[in-house]
Motif scaffolding. Structure first.
Motif, PDB file in Angstrom:
ATOM      1  N   GLU A   6      -2.890   3.407 -17.317  1.00 56.88           N
ATOM      2  CA  GLU A   6      -2.721   1.954 -17.338  1.00 56.88           C
ATOM      3  C   GLU A   6      -1.687   1.498 -16.304  1.00 56.88           C
ATOM      4  OE1 GLU A   6      -1.081  -1.518 -20.360  1.00 56.88           O
ATOM      5  OE2 GLU A   6      -1.699   0.417 -21.200  1.00 56.88           O
ATOM      6  N   ILE A   7      -0.594   2.216 -16.195  1.00 55.27           N
ATOM      7  CA  ILE A   7       0.452   1.877 -15.222  1.00 55.27           C
ATOM      8  C   ILE A   7      -0.058   2.096 -13.804  1.00 55.27           C
ATOM      9  CG2 ILE A   7       2.778   2.456 -14.396  1.00 55.27           C
ATOM     10  CD1 ILE A   7       2.672   1.058 -17.171  1.00 55.27           C
ATOM     11  N   ARG A   8      -0.768   3.181 -13.604  1.00 59.91           N
ATOM     12  CA  ARG A   8      -1.306   3.471 -12.274  1.00 59.91           C
ATOM     13  C   ARG A   8      -2.292   2.389 -11.840  1.00 59.91           C
ATOM     14  NH1 ARG A   8      -4.517   8.903 -10.207  1.00 59.91           N
ATOM     15  NH2 ARG A   8      -4.013   8.604  -8.004  1.00 59.91           N
ATOM     16  N   GLU A   9      -3.169   1.971 -12.743  1.00 61.46           N
ATOM     17  CA  GLU A   9      -4.123   0.908 -12.422  1.00 61.46           C
ATOM     18  C   GLU A   9      -3.392  -0.383 -12.050  1.00 61.46           C
ATOM     19  OE1 GLU A   9      -7.206   0.277 -15.335  1.00 61.46           O
ATOM     20  OE2 GLU A   9      -7.657   2.416 -15.423  1.00 61.46           O
ATOM     21  N   LYS A  10      -2.361  -0.734 -12.810  1.00 60.04           N
ATOM     22  CA  LYS A  10      -1.601  -1.947 -12.508  1.00 60.04           C
ATOM     23  C   LYS A  10      -0.923  -1.851 -11.149  1.00 60.04           C
ATOM     24  CE  LYS A  10      -0.715  -3.448 -17.223  1.00 60.04           C
ATOM     25  NZ  LYS A  10       0.306  -3.676 -18.260  1.00 60.04           N
ATOM     26  N   ARG A  11      -0.363  -0.685 -10.861  1.00 56.88           N
ATOM     27  CA  ARG A  11       0.304  -0.487  -9.567  1.00 56.88           C
ATOM     28  C   ARG A  11      -0.690  -0.609  -8.417  1.00 56.88           C
ATOM     29  NH1 ARG A  11       0.720   3.897  -6.676  1.00 56.88           N
ATOM     30  NH2 ARG A  11       0.247   5.340  -8.369  1.00 56.88           N
ATOM     31  N   LEU A  12      -1.855   0.022  -8.567  1.00 53.94           N
ATOM     32  CA  LEU A  12      -2.869  -0.045  -7.509  1.00 53.94           C
ATOM     33  C   LEU A  12      -3.443  -1.452  -7.378  1.00 53.94           C
ATOM     34  CD1 LEU A  12      -4.669   3.376  -8.013  1.00 53.94           C
ATOM     35  CD2 LEU A  12      -2.965   2.757  -6.298  1.00 53.94           C
ATOM     36  N   ALA A  13      -3.586  -2.158  -8.488  1.00 58.64           N
ATOM     37  CA  ALA A  13      -4.061  -3.543  -8.430  1.00 58.64           C
ATOM     38  C   ALA A  13      -3.068  -4.404  -7.654  1.00 58.64           C
ATOM     39  CB  ALA A  13      -4.271  -4.090  -9.837  1.00 58.64           C
ATOM     40  N   MET A  17      -3.552  -6.435  -3.804  1.00 63.96           N
ATOM     41  CA  MET A  17      -3.466  -7.868  -3.507  1.00 63.96           C
ATOM     42  C   MET A  17      -2.234  -8.254  -2.699  1.00 63.96           C
ATOM     43  SD  MET A  17      -2.752  -9.535  -7.185  1.00 63.96           S
ATOM     44  CE  MET A  17      -1.146  -9.531  -7.937  1.00 63.96           C
ATOM     45  N   ARG A  18      -1.417  -7.295  -2.342  1.00 63.28           N
ATOM     46  CA  ARG A  18      -0.216  -7.559  -1.535  1.00 63.28           C
ATOM     47  C   ARG A  18      -0.235  -6.662  -0.305  1.00 63.28           C
ATOM     48  NH1 ARG A  18       0.834 -11.783  -4.168  1.00 63.28           N
ATOM     49  NH2 ARG A  18       2.081 -11.754  -6.051  1.00 63.28           N
ATOM     50  N   ARG A  19      -1.189  -6.910   0.578  1.00 66.02           N
ATOM     51  CA  ARG A  19      -1.419  -6.029   1.714  1.00 66.02           C
ATOM     52  C   ARG A  19      -0.660  -6.434   2.962  1.00 66.02           C
ATOM     53  NH1 ARG A  19      -2.861  -1.396   0.816  1.00 66.02           N
ATOM     54  NH2 ARG A  19      -3.366  -1.330   3.001  1.00 66.02           N
ATOM     55  N   GLY A  20      -0.609  -7.707   3.258  1.00 70.07           N
ATOM     56  CA  GLY A  20       0.014  -8.161   4.498  1.00 70.07           C
ATOM     57  C   GLY A  20      -0.964  -8.922   5.369  1.00 70.07           C
ATOM     58  N   ILE A  21      -2.217  -8.573   5.297  1.00 73.46           N
ATOM     59  CA  ILE A  21      -3.274  -9.323   5.983  1.00 73.46           C
ATOM     60  C   ILE A  21      -4.063 -10.045   4.897  1.00 73.46           C
ATOM     61  CG2 ILE A  21      -5.394  -9.182   7.339  1.00 73.46           C
ATOM     62  CD1 ILE A  21      -4.305  -6.743   8.715  1.00 73.46           C
ATOM     63  N   LYS A  22      -4.115 -11.357   4.967  1.00 70.53           N
ATOM     64  CA  LYS A  22      -4.728 -12.162   3.904  1.00 70.53           C
ATOM     65  C   LYS A  22      -6.161 -11.735   3.606  1.00 70.53           C
ATOM     66  CE  LYS A  22      -4.436 -15.364   0.875  1.00 70.53           C
ATOM     67  NZ  LYS A  22      -3.630 -15.115  -0.305  1.00 70.53           N
ATOM     68  N   GLU A  23      -6.929 -11.439   4.642  1.00 71.19           N
ATOM     69  CA  GLU A  23      -8.316 -11.010   4.414  1.00 71.19           C
ATOM     70  C   GLU A  23      -8.374  -9.744   3.561  1.00 71.19           C
ATOM     71  OE1 GLU A  23      -8.279 -13.475   8.103  1.00 71.19           O
ATOM     72  OE2 GLU A  23      -7.066 -11.819   7.368  1.00 71.19           O
ATOM     73  N   ASP A  29      -8.277  -7.089  -3.520  1.00 72.65           N
ATOM     74  CA  ASP A  29      -8.024  -7.623  -4.851  1.00 72.65           C
ATOM     75  C   ASP A  29      -9.337  -7.794  -5.611  1.00 72.65           C
ATOM     76  OD1 ASP A  29      -6.543  -8.782  -7.038  1.00 72.65           O
ATOM     77  OD2 ASP A  29      -7.165 -10.757  -6.317  1.00 72.65           O
ATOM     78  N   SER A  30     -10.326  -8.348  -4.955  1.00 74.76           N
ATOM     79  CA  SER A  30     -11.640  -8.528  -5.579  1.00 74.76           C
ATOM     80  C   SER A  30     -12.254  -7.182  -5.974  1.00 74.76           C
ATOM     81  CB  SER A  30     -12.574  -9.270  -4.614  1.00 74.76           C
ATOM     82  OG  SER A  30     -13.871  -9.330  -5.138  1.00 74.76           O
ATOM     83  N   TYR A  31     -12.168  -6.220  -5.075  1.00 71.95           N
ATOM     84  CA  TYR A  31     -12.723  -4.887  -5.344  1.00 71.95           C
ATOM     85  C   TYR A  31     -11.990  -4.220  -6.503  1.00 71.95           C
ATOM     86  CZ  TYR A  31     -14.147  -0.071  -4.729  1.00 71.95           C
ATOM     87  OH  TYR A  31     -14.623   1.203  -4.964  1.00 71.95           O
ATOM     88  N   ALA A  32     -10.663  -4.266  -6.495  1.00 73.84           N
ATOM     89  CA  ALA A  32      -9.878  -3.630  -7.555  1.00 73.84           C
ATOM     90  C   ALA A  32     -10.195  -4.247  -8.913  1.00 73.84           C
ATOM     91  CB  ALA A  32      -8.385  -3.741  -7.244  1.00 73.84           C
ATOM     92  N   ARG A  33     -10.280  -5.560  -8.971  1.00 70.67           N
ATOM     93  CA  ARG A  33     -10.599  -6.228 -10.244  1.00 70.67           C
ATOM     94  C   ARG A  33     -11.966  -5.806 -10.775  1.00 70.67           C
ATOM     95  NH1 ARG A  33      -7.387 -10.864 -11.487  1.00 70.67           N
ATOM     96  NH2 ARG A  33      -5.904 -11.309  -9.819  1.00 70.67           N
ATOM     97  N   ALA A  34     -12.902  -5.617  -9.886  1.00 71.57           N
ATOM     98  CA  ALA A  34     -14.265  -5.278 -10.299  1.00 71.57           C
ATOM     99  C   ALA A  34     -14.451  -3.797 -10.628  1.00 71.57           C
ATOM    100  CB  ALA A  34     -15.254  -5.693  -9.202  1.00 71.57           C
TER     101      ALA A  34
END
Length: 90
Positions: A6-13, A17-23, A29-34
């Motif tokens: 659970e912690i690992r999933e939250k960290r990877l999520a 979503m905090r990459r540096g390039i908005k795209e 973020d969309s991929y991780a959520r799905a």
């Protein structure tokens, strides 16, 4: 000591979503959520390795400008499919 799933999933999520390039923020973020919750441990390991890659390289792989390294080919194809229409119309 290993990190609980659970912690690992939250960290990877969060890393998705905090990459540096908005795209890449939008795409990953969309991929991780799905997909993140349903990934096997091996897939999570691969996704974590993918997140360590440079954003400019990731964007080129996802957009099809450059072929990804072999180990990422299937995951990048899945991410690209998920990303269709997110950063520009399909």
């Amino acid at each position: 000591m290993t990190e609980p799933r659970e912690i690992r999933e939250k960290r990877l999520a969060m890393r998705s979503m905090r990459r540096g390039i908005k795209e890449m923020d939008l795409i990953l973020d969309s991929y991780a959520r799905a997909h993140l919750a349903a990934m096997s441990e091996a897939e999570i390991d691969l996704y974590e390795a993918l997140l360590a890659e440079n954003d400019h390289d990731l964007y080129q792989w996802v957009s099809g400008q450059v072929a990804p390294p072999t180990e990422y080919t299937a995951m990048i194809a899945q991410i690209a499919e998920q990303a269709r229409g997110l950063t520009r119309p399909a």
